[in-house]
Design a protein around this motif. Structure first.
Motif, mmCIF file in Angstrom:
data_model
loop_
_atom_site.group_PDB
_atom_site.id
_atom_site.type_symbol
_atom_site.label_atom_id
_atom_site.label_comp_id
_atom_site.label_asym_id
_atom_site.label_seq_id
_atom_site.Cartn_x
_atom_site.Cartn_y
_atom_site.Cartn_z
ATOM 1 N N GLY A 226 0.815 -1.204 0.000
ATOM 2 C CA GLY A 226 0.000 0.000 0.000
ATOM 3 C C GLY A 226 0.852 1.259 0.000
ATOM 4 N N PRO A 227 0.204 2.391 0.286
ATOM 5 C CA PRO A 227 -1.217 2.532 0.618
ATOM 6 C C PRO A 227 -2.102 2.317 -0.611
ATOM 7 C CG PRO A 227 -0.208 4.690 0.448
ATOM 8 C CD PRO A 227 0.903 3.700 0.318
ATOM 9 N N MET A 228 -3.276 1.795 -0.358
ATOM 10 C CA MET A 228 -4.195 1.447 -1.437
ATOM 11 C C MET A 228 -5.618 1.768 -1.005
ATOM 12 S SD MET A 228 -4.910 -2.335 -3.071
ATOM 13 C CE MET A 228 -6.295 -2.615 -4.181
ATOM 14 N N SER A 229 -6.369 2.374 -1.908
ATOM 15 C CA SER A 229 -7.784 2.624 -1.646
ATOM 16 C C SER A 229 -8.599 1.425 -2.105
ATOM 17 C CB SER A 229 -8.249 3.887 -2.367
ATOM 18 O OG SER A 229 -7.583 5.024 -1.856
ATOM 19 N N ARG A 234 -9.072 3.093 2.765
ATOM 20 C CA ARG A 234 -7.686 3.218 2.294
ATOM 21 C C ARG A 234 -6.769 2.642 3.372
ATOM 22 N NH1 ARG A 234 -4.666 5.558 -1.559
ATOM 23 N NH2 ARG A 234 -2.674 6.538 -1.046
ATOM 24 N N PHE A 235 -5.913 1.691 2.971
ATOM 25 C CA PHE A 235 -5.150 0.959 3.978
ATOM 26 C C PHE A 235 -3.706 0.752 3.545
ATOM 27 C CE2 PHE A 235 -6.543 -2.265 1.028
ATOM 28 C CZ PHE A 235 -5.533 -3.227 1.025
ATOM 29 N N ALA A 236 -2.881 0.400 4.527
ATOM 30 C CA ALA A 236 -1.486 0.055 4.295
ATOM 31 C C ALA A 236 -1.087 -1.009 5.303
ATOM 32 C CB ALA A 236 -0.585 1.275 4.431
ATOM 33 N N ALA A 237 -0.258 -1.957 4.855
ATOM 34 C CA ALA A 237 0.245 -3.014 5.729
ATOM 35 C C ALA A 237 1.677 -2.680 6.128
ATOM 36 C CB ALA A 237 0.193 -4.362 5.022
ATOM 37 N N SER A 247 -1.882 -3.491 10.215
ATOM 38 C CA SER A 247 -2.323 -2.605 9.141
ATOM 39 C C SER A 247 -3.075 -1.418 9.717
ATOM 40 C CB SER A 247 -3.232 -3.345 8.150
ATOM 41 O OG SER A 247 -2.502 -4.308 7.417
ATOM 42 N N VAL A 248 -3.019 -0.318 8.986
ATOM 43 C CA VAL A 248 -3.831 0.853 9.320
ATOM 44 C C VAL A 248 -4.817 1.072 8.185
ATOM 45 C CG1 VAL A 248 -2.105 1.968 10.797
ATOM 46 C CG2 VAL A 248 -2.090 2.425 8.330
ATOM 47 N N ILE A 249 -6.013 1.539 8.530
ATOM 48 C CA ILE A 249 -7.037 1.751 7.511
ATOM 49 C C ILE A 249 -7.895 2.958 7.867
ATOM 50 C CG2 ILE A 249 -8.586 0.075 8.625
ATOM 51 C CD1 ILE A 249 -9.602 -0.600 5.750
ATOM 52 N N ASP A 250 -8.114 3.791 6.863
ATOM 53 C CA ASP A 250 -9.050 4.916 6.974
ATOM 54 C C ASP A 250 -10.372 4.423 6.402
ATOM 55 O OD1 ASP A 250 -10.599 7.159 6.591
ATOM 56 O OD2 ASP A 250 -9.210 8.165 5.235
ATOM 57 N N LEU A 251 -11.319 4.128 7.273
ATOM 58 C CA LEU A 251 -12.577 3.515 6.858
ATOM 59 C C LEU A 251 -13.465 4.451 6.048
ATOM 60 C CD1 LEU A 251 -13.376 1.728 10.239
ATOM 61 C CD2 LEU A 251 -12.607 0.629 8.130
ATOM 62 N N ALA A 252 -13.193 5.756 6.116
ATOM 63 C CA ALA A 252 -14.051 6.724 5.438
ATOM 64 C C ALA A 252 -13.637 6.968 3.989
ATOM 65 C CB ALA A 252 -14.059 8.045 6.199
ATOM 66 N N THR A 253 -12.409 6.640 3.630
ATOM 67 C CA THR A 253 -11.909 6.885 2.278
ATOM 68 C C THR A 253 -12.061 5.608 1.466
ATOM 69 O OG1 THR A 253 -10.331 8.513 3.124
ATOM 70 C CG2 THR A 253 -9.932 7.660 0.918
ATOM 71 N N VAL A 254 -13.184 5.478 0.778
ATOM 72 C CA VAL A 254 -13.499 4.250 0.041
ATOM 73 C C VAL A 254 -13.466 4.527 -1.455
ATOM 74 C CG1 VAL A 254 -14.868 3.293 1.915
ATOM 75 C CG2 VAL A 254 -15.977 4.710 0.196
ATOM 76 N N GLU A 255 -13.188 3.462 -2.207
ATOM 77 C CA GLU A 255 -13.086 3.584 -3.664
ATOM 78 C C GLU A 255 -13.472 2.259 -4.297
ATOM 79 O OE1 GLU A 255 -9.298 3.814 -6.510
ATOM 80 O OE2 GLU A 255 -9.570 5.679 -5.359
ATOM 81 N N GLY A 256 -14.346 2.302 -5.310
ATOM 82 C CA GLY A 256 -14.749 1.094 -6.017
ATOM 83 C C GLY A 256 -15.987 0.460 -5.413
ATOM 84 N N GLU A 257 -16.455 -0.581 -6.083
ATOM 85 C CA GLU A 257 -17.659 -1.285 -5.657
ATOM 86 C C GLU A 257 -17.305 -2.454 -4.751
ATOM 87 O OE1 GLU A 257 -19.993 -2.481 -8.942
ATOM 88 O OE2 GLU A 257 -20.239 -0.455 -9.765
#
Length: 264
Positions: A226-229, A234-237, A247-257
């Motif tokens: 990552g980081p990858m949306s 959006r998360f990174a390992a 891993s850390v993840i921003d649950l509010a930043t989403v992308e795709g179906e």
């Protein structure tokens, strides 16, 4: 707080040779504060986010020094019965159920393939006081080179249904409770060096993935992916400076179906 449903991730802790270093790292990256170490329980130190218990760090017991790793605990109404199920399903009980004061009863086990996890039967301490918010646990995945064995093992021990994700590029399934997915399972392919053992990767939510990643790298963490949306956030390992993967993840930043999940 309310007891966790059987099979739900309910707690996470990690042993660190340098506990003060771990506190400084996670305090900066995740905004954690820490209680005083409990000498009665081997220096066990709870971490807090907004005053709510979210994890713990502890120095290693004699003879257990080595690379640090996060341990995810799965809720059980009867740790002894779960330990018997673990053995019957082909897993290994590494530490037999042990009562921890009035806090609860714990056991440590390994699934077929080697991924280590904990079992927790809550007493005065049920587990996480906050989840799915910045600074708190929000998800976990079992990484294994023996996915078929894991897919048979975990539903035999906990009341999981299994769903598979329709994606030819990854071997990913979810272990589900009636309320939704409880855990993910990722098959480890050739992209994982052979020396990397099976493990359970824990995700902690953050307000901003890239900011958390920058802080972690400045403090000596290694970026693994990552980081990858994604549709989930959006998360990174990462691997922390003492070798623990998370891993850390921003649950509010989403992308795709959202991907399709089908029953197995």
């Amino acid at each position: 707080m309310t007891a966790f449903t059987e099979g739900s991730p309910c707690w996470a802790d990690a042993m660190f040779s340098d506990v003060e270093g771990a506190k400084a790292f996670y305090g900066e990256v995740l905004g954690w504060t820490f209680a005083e170490a409990s000498s009665e329980y081997g220096g066990y130190t709870q971490a807090y986010s907004d005053g709510k218990a979210v994890a713990a760090v502890v120095p290693p017991m004699p003879g257990q020094e080595g690379q640090s790793a996060w341990c995810l605990y799965i809720s059980s109404p009867d740790a002894a019965a779960t330990a018997r199920k673990i053995t019957a399903a082909g897993g290994q009980v590494l530490m037999e159920p042990m009562q921890v004061g009035d806090f609860g009863t714990m056991a440590i086990a390994a699934a077929p393939g080697g991924a280590v996890f904990g079992v927790w039967q809550g007493g005065a301490h049920q587990g996480f006081e906050k989840v799915n918010e910045p600074g708190a646990f929000c998800w976990a995945e079992v990484f294994t080179r023996e996915p078929e064995k894991a897919d048979a093992f975990f539903p035999a021990v906990f009341p999981y249904g299994v769903k598979t994700m329709a994606d030819e590029h990854v071997d990913f399934r979810t272990y589900n409770l009636p309320g939704g997915p409880a855990l993910g399972r990722m098959g480890m392919g050739e992209e994982f060096p052979p020396e990397v053992p099976a493990y359970v990767n824990v995700y902690f939510a953050v307000p901003d993935c890239d900011t958390a990643l920058e802080k972690a790298q400045k403090l000596g963490a290694t970026l693994q992916f990552g980081p990858m949306s994604s549709p989930f956030g959006r998360f990174a390992a990462l691997t922390d400076p003492q070798g623990a993967n998370f891993s850390v993840i921003d649950l509010a930043t989403v992308e795709g179906e959202m991907p399709d999940l089908t029953d197995v």
